[in-house]
Design a protein around this motif. Structure first.
Motif, short mmCIF file in Angstrom:
data_model
loop_
_atom_site.label_atom_id
_atom_site.label_comp_id
_atom_site.label_asym_id
_atom_site.label_seq_id
_atom_site.Cartn_x
_atom_site.Cartn_y
_atom_site.Cartn_z
N TYR A 1 -11.11 -8.60 -8.10
CA TYR A 1 -10.04 -9.63 -8.02
C TYR A 1 -10.73 -10.16 -6.49
O TYR A 1 -11.09 -11.02 -6.78
CB TYR A 1 -9.08 -9.86 -7.42
N ILE A 2 -11.32 -9.49 -6.18
CA ILE A 2 -11.74 -9.27 -4.27
C ILE A 2 -12.65 -10.15 -4.35
O ILE A 2 -13.35 -10.73 -3.77
CB ILE A 2 -11.16 -7.81 -3.29
N GLU A 3 -14.06 -9.56 -5.92
CA GLU A 3 -15.11 -9.75 -5.71
C GLU A 3 -15.57 -10.97 -5.78
O GLU A 3 -16.53 -11.67 -5.12
CB GLU A 3 -15.92 -9.58 -6.48
N GLN A 4 -14.49 -12.25 -6.26
CA GLN A 4 -14.57 -13.52 -5.72
C GLN A 4 -14.60 -14.40 -4.75
O GLN A 4 -15.53 -15.06 -4.28
CB GLN A 4 -13.68 -14.75 -6.22
N LEU A 5 -14.65 -13.76 -3.28
CA LEU A 5 -15.08 -13.40 -2.25
C LEU A 5 -16.15 -13.85 -2.16
O LEU A 5 -16.83 -14.68 -1.41
CB LEU A 5 -14.73 -12.64 -0.81
N ASN A 6 -17.47 -12.87 -2.88
CA ASN A 6 -18.45 -12.99 -2.68
C ASN A 6 -19.54 -14.38 -2.98
O ASN A 6 -20.65 -15.13 -2.92
CB ASN A 6 -19.78 -11.98 -3.32
N LYS A 7 -18.21 -15.33 -3.88
CA LYS A 7 -19.39 -16.44 -4.06
C LYS A 7 -19.14 -18.02 -2.82
O LYS A 7 -20.25 -18.97 -3.04
CB LYS A 7 -17.95 -17.43 -5.08
N ILE A 8 -19.24 -16.78 -2.28
CA ILE A 8 -18.52 -17.42 -0.97
C ILE A 8 -19.76 -17.15 0.31
O ILE A 8 -20.09 -16.86 0.10
CB ILE A 8 -17.07 -18.05 0.25
N ASP A 9 -20.56 -18.90 0.93
CA ASP A 9 -21.61 -18.07 1.68
C ASP A 9 -20.81 -18.44 3.05
O ASP A 9 -20.47 -19.14 3.55
CB ASP A 9 -22.20 -19.23 1.82
#
Lengths: 96, 447
Positions: free
Chosen positions: A37-45
């Motif tokens: 779930y936390i992986e989604q932070l990687n979408k933000i630059d």
């Protein structure tokens, strides 16, 4: 991210948590799910963003070097297992 | 007259007018507790010899020589040798601790079910959770078992149970109230705040407990001074963030919140749509930052100076210690902890930008009303997602208020009013104007 059994065991050791093999399996699965779930932070630059560790930007909060009222020895020891007014701890130099 | 139905303000006035004595006041509350506590499981400890204005205190705030467990078996025998700053301040104002309230272990949870001492029941429906983590403190005010209570809010732990139990709950700006003596969960997020029967009471408690004490290095400034700078909402800009009305928000809750917003508009407020674009990332960032700080803070529980050994932690505590230990460990620290801290900056900037245009931001506190006990217990991620609208304020350090604004199928809904950093006076004023124009806060559960 899927955590391996070795990783989960290593983390439990770092955390000083005595976990059963059942608990290790359960937390391993749950942590992997949460990390996915936390992986989604990687979408933000965030390459140009500074981290925030604390919203209060005070620095070097000094205190006068004076003695203030504090706990008595009896109070400080009242919640621990003690012997001769010392806390009882595990031996440091012995094998566990 | 049922003394336990009075607000703090009414109670103080009645005591001054000698309508009843402090002894009578305490007897009334103790008898209420005696009748209801076995049903609701609100109090872990009750103090029988109180002479002040009865306050209920979340059991994570330490009280001298009154057992303080943090809702955990690991501290089941802990007798604090001193009082938290907030306790000392309440005692100086003539309050007394009538009891210590149940909550999720070490304040980790959104339902009260993680307490090692059993779940607190929602006074509006005993089959439902009261919310969490300050479950007992919210239920105690809802069921009139105290005049007011204190809780802590790290990701919504005051606002969410206040919403689910139909009482007023205030999360203070980070640094407003000393955390000295609050057993630390996540040091960069934790704040102490009140649960009350009216917004005005929350203002009074904030006045009493705020201001630096030299013991919490992040706590600063003088005690809160009420300004009440406006008496109606004309000229007040009220932001409505579209991200707080998306997927996951219950239709019934949405309807109640939309009506509350309409009411604010009728009262003269100007409704402005705002955007908090990074809201969707708040939970992910929080569940790195919080467990990381937890793993560090809970390292002190080793059974030497206080408490028992680490096998006594409950499941949620162990889960978060594991998660935080992992995200801080060598090789992962930059990818997780630093990344989350950067996203935190973006969330904080979202609010700063929005507050350039508006005075307050309003929306739901919780996407749903109280749910069934047991419903989300085995699915930690589903439980975490229920805090989507409260967590961003903690990451940004700003203040927030929850106040009763309606019901869905007999269960209370809270309106969240978020303010700028140090903007308590503004959110309390808006809340008070809404409260005076509505009767929702007068509704009481039938017990």
């Amino acid at each position: 991210m899927k955590l391996t059994d070795i990783q989960v065991k290593h983390v439990a050791k770092l955390a000083n948590l005595p976990l059963s093999s059942e608990e290790l399996k359960k937390y391993g699965e749950q942590l992997s799910k949460i990390l996915d779930y936390i992986e989604q932070l990687n979408k933000i630059d965030t390459s140009k963003v500074n981290p925030t560790f604390n919203v209060v930007d005070k620095k070097n909060v000094w205190d006068e070097d004076i003695v203030k009222p504090s706990l008595s020895q009896e109070q400080a020891l009242q919640n621990g297992q003690t012997k001769n007014d010392y806390f009882i701890t595990k031996g440091v130099f012995e094998e566990e | 007259m049922d003394l336990t139905k009075l607000s703090l303000k009414q109670t103080i006035k009645a005591l001054e007018d000698k309508q009843f004595s402090k002894q009578e006041l305490n007897r009334a509350y103790l008898s209420k507790i005696d009748t209801l506590n076995s049903k609701l499981n609100v109090f872990l400890e009750v103090e029988k010899n109180t002479l002040g204005i009865p306050a209920a205190i979340k059991d994570i705030i330490i009280t001298q020589n009154i057992k303080t467990t943090a809702g955990s078996k690991i501290l089941s025998n802990f007798l604090p040798p001193y009082n938290a700053t907030v306790i000392g301040r309440l005692l100086e104002k003539g309050c007394s601790v009538i009891g210590k309230t149940n909550h999720d272990e070490f304040a980790m949870g959104s339902s009260g079910e993680n307490s090692a001492y059993g779940v607190t029941k929602n006074p509006w429906n005993l089959k439902k959770v009261p919310g969490g983590s300050s479950s007992g403190s919210a239920a105690a005010v809802a069921a009139d078992m105290c005049v007011f209570s204190l809780g802590t809010d790290t990701g919504g732990s005051i606002r969410q149970p206040a919403s689910l139990c139909g009482v007023v709950g205030l999360k203070t700006s980070y640094g407003r109230v000393s955390r000295y003596g609050a057993i630390a969960l996540s040091s960069s997020l934790d704040q102490i705040g009140p649960f009350t029967k009216t917004v005005e009471d929350a203002r009074t408690i904030l006045e009493w407990i705020s201001g630096e004490d030299g013991l919490d290095a992040n706590c600063h400034g003088k005690p809160f001074q009420p300004q009440k700078s406006f008496k109606n909402l004309s000229g007040i800009k009220i932001g409505v963030p579209k991200e707080y009305f998306g997927k996951g928000l219950d239709k019934g809750v949405e309807k109640v919140i939309r009506e509350a917003i309409k009411k604010l508009e009728e009262l003269g407020g100007e409704i402005v749509e705002v955007s908090l674009p990074h809201t969707e990332y708040a939970i992910a960032a929080y569940y790195i930052i919080l467990p990381s700080e937890v793993s560090s803070n809970l390292a002190k529980f080793d059974g030497i100076r206080f408490g028992f050994d680490r096998s006594k932690f409950g499941a949620e505590a162990k889960r978060r210690i594991m998660l935080g230990t992992f995200t801080l460990s060598a090789g992962y620290f930059d990818d997780y902890f630093i990344k989350a801290a950067k996203v935190r900056t973006l969330i904080k900037q979202d609010f700063e930008k929005a507050f350039e245009k508006v005075d307050v931001i309003v929306g739901p506190v919780s996407p749903t009303v109280a749910w069934d006990i047991g419903e989300k217990f085995d699915d930690p991620l589903a439980m975490y997602l229920s805090d989507a609208y409260t967590i961003p304020a903690n990451l940004a350090g700003i203040c927030g208020l929850s106040l009763p604004c309606g019901f869905v199928e007999g269960l209370p809904v809270g309106l969240q009013i978020l303010g700028k950093y140090w903007g308590e006076d503004t959110i309390l004023s808006v809340g008070e104007i809404y409260e005076q124009a509505t009767d929702w806060h007068k509704e009481k559960p039938k017990l």
